[in-house]
Design a protein around this motif. Structure first.
Motif, PDB file in Angstrom:
ATOM      1  N   GLY A   1     -20.205   9.444 -16.460  1.00  0.00           N
ATOM      2  CA  GLY A   1     -20.714   8.579 -15.411  1.00  0.00           C
ATOM      3  C   GLY A   1     -19.833   7.376 -15.121  1.00  0.00           C
ATOM      4  O   GLY A   1     -19.935   6.774 -14.045  1.00  0.00           O
ATOM      5  N   VAL A   2     -18.960   7.015 -16.071  1.00  0.00           N
ATOM      6  CA  VAL A   2     -18.034   5.897 -15.837  1.00  0.00           C
ATOM      7  C   VAL A   2     -17.138   6.189 -14.641  1.00  0.00           C
ATOM      8  O   VAL A   2     -16.724   5.269 -13.927  1.00  0.00           O
ATOM      9  N   ASP A   3     -16.847   7.482 -14.400  1.00  0.00           N
ATOM     10  CA  ASP A   3     -16.026   7.851 -13.243  1.00  0.00           C
ATOM     11  C   ASP A   3     -16.617   7.315 -11.945  1.00  0.00           C
ATOM     12  O   ASP A   3     -15.883   6.885 -11.046  1.00  0.00           O
ATOM     13  N   LEU A   4     -17.935   7.351 -11.832  1.00  0.00           N
ATOM     14  CA  LEU A   4     -18.622   6.876 -10.637  1.00  0.00           C
ATOM     15  C   LEU A   4     -18.999   5.403 -10.740  1.00  0.00           C
ATOM     16  O   LEU A   4     -18.895   4.647  -9.764  1.00  0.00           O
ATOM     17  N   GLY A   5     -19.419   4.972 -11.922  1.00  0.00           N
ATOM     18  CA  GLY A   5     -19.868   3.596 -12.112  1.00  0.00           C
ATOM     19  C   GLY A   5     -18.787   2.558 -11.896  1.00  0.00           C
ATOM     20  O   GLY A   5     -19.090   1.392 -11.610  1.00  0.00           O
ATOM     21  N   GLN A   6     -17.527   2.965 -11.998  1.00  0.00           N
ATOM     22  CA  GLN A   6     -16.447   2.005 -11.788  1.00  0.00           C
ATOM     23  C   GLN A   6     -16.345   1.568 -10.325  1.00  0.00           C
ATOM     24  O   GLN A   6     -15.808   0.493 -10.036  1.00  0.00           O
ATOM     25  N   ALA A   7     -16.850   2.370  -9.384  1.00  0.00           N
ATOM     26  CA  ALA A   7     -16.736   2.032  -7.960  1.00  0.00           C
ATOM     27  C   ALA A   7     -17.466   0.735  -7.606  1.00  0.00           C
ATOM     28  O   ALA A   7     -16.871  -0.154  -6.986  1.00  0.00           O
ATOM     29  N   PRO A   8     -18.753   0.569  -7.985  1.00  0.00           N
ATOM     30  CA  PRO A   8     -19.405  -0.715  -7.700  1.00  0.00           C
ATOM     31  C   PRO A   8     -18.729  -1.893  -8.394  1.00  0.00           C
ATOM     32  O   PRO A   8     -18.689  -3.003  -7.850  1.00  0.00           O
ATOM     33  N   VAL A   9     -18.201  -1.663  -9.588  1.00  0.00           N
ATOM     34  CA  VAL A   9     -17.483  -2.729 -10.298  1.00  0.00           C
ATOM     35  C   VAL A   9     -16.249  -3.149  -9.515  1.00  0.00           C
ATOM     36  O   VAL A   9     -15.971  -4.350  -9.343  1.00  0.00           O
ATOM     37  N   ALA A  10     -15.496  -2.166  -9.019  1.00  0.00           N
ATOM     38  CA  ALA A  10     -14.297  -2.468  -8.240  1.00  0.00           C
ATOM     39  C   ALA A  10     -14.646  -3.199  -6.948  1.00  0.00           C
ATOM     40  O   ALA A  10     -13.968  -4.160  -6.557  1.00  0.00           O
TER      41      ALA A  10
END
Length: 248
Positions: free
Chosen positions: A56-65
């Motif tokens: 899920g980190v693959d997707l969760g990084q988008a809002p962080v970015a």
């Protein structure tokens, strides 16, 4: 530095957007990890269940970015950057304060997201095959994604400082994170395909999650995270240089 840091923390805390993006990062990370664990058919003893539960980190990084980009580009868009730089004339202090505040909130968010994903994996994987983070490789695979998310946030902050536009900054960051790995899969030459995976910030950095078949990776886990750190340092250095030299 302390007043600047307090001001940046206040901005993050009192505006609704950052909170929603951080919650979105947690939700996206846990949801994708839980979904992957629930449909997993991995029965081999060599299967990397730890990496599977952290997908899920693959997707969760988008809002962080996106949050990291908006931390500074949003001020350029509204003109608030002039007030910020007038209050704190040393521009490197402003950028450093934003980086420290961002690091803190992303580290907490990443920790919650990773622990939530690990728990979901333990509950949903067949036979509860997710490994408890006690041995070296598994502990590294659990702690590493938190560090990775922090580095992605700092990289995004540096890019946004350089380009100063929200849309451009988000496009550049997400393009480097998601499009480059896709392009690498279309290259027929194994050497160039492996090289691209070694230097891309996402494909290199996320090797930190691997716990099995390490020799088959394009780059080692810590070396891969080092590549992502290099992208973050380069972006922040370029952003800091341009912030000092350009008019607000």
């Amino acid at each position: 530095m302390r007043p600047a840091l307090h001001a940046e923390w206040t901005k993050l805390r009192t505006v609704a957007g950052p909170s929603w993006l951080l919650l979105g990062a947690i939700a996206a990370t846990v949801a994708l990890s839980a979904g992957a664990a629930s449909v997993a058919t991995c029965t081999s003893t060599g299967c990397d269940t730890t990496r599977l539960t952290l997908i899920g980190v693959d997707l969760g990084q988008a809002p962080v970015a996106i949050l990291a980009v908006l931390v500074i580009s949003g001020e350029y868009g509204s003109g608030m950057i002039r007030t910020t730089l007038a209050a704190v004339p040393r521009r490197t202090t402003v950028l450093a304060a934003k980086a420290v505040a961002l690091t803190g909130v992303v580290a907490v968010t990443g920790t919650v997201a990773v622990l939530g994903s690990s728990l979901a994996g333990r509950l949903l994987l067949p036979g509860h095959r997710a490994v408890s983070p006690v041995d070296g490789p598994t502990l590294r695979a659990v702690v590493g994604p938190v560090l990775y998310l922090v580095l992605i946030a700092l990289f995004s902050l540096g890019v946004a400082t350089a380009v100063r536009d929200s849309g451009t900054g988000i496009g550049v960051v997400l393009g480097l994170l998601y499009i480059v790995p896709i392009v690498s899969q279309t290259i027929g030459d194994p050497h160039w395909q492996r090289l691209l995976r070694q230097i891309a910030p996402m494909s290199a950095g996320l090797t930190i999650q691997a716990t099995t078949d390490l020799r088959g990776l394009p780059i080692g886990p810590w070396a891969g995270l080092g590549v992502t750190a290099g992208w973050a340092v380069a972006a922040l250095s370029a952003g800091s240089l341009l912030l000092r030299r350009r008019d607000a």
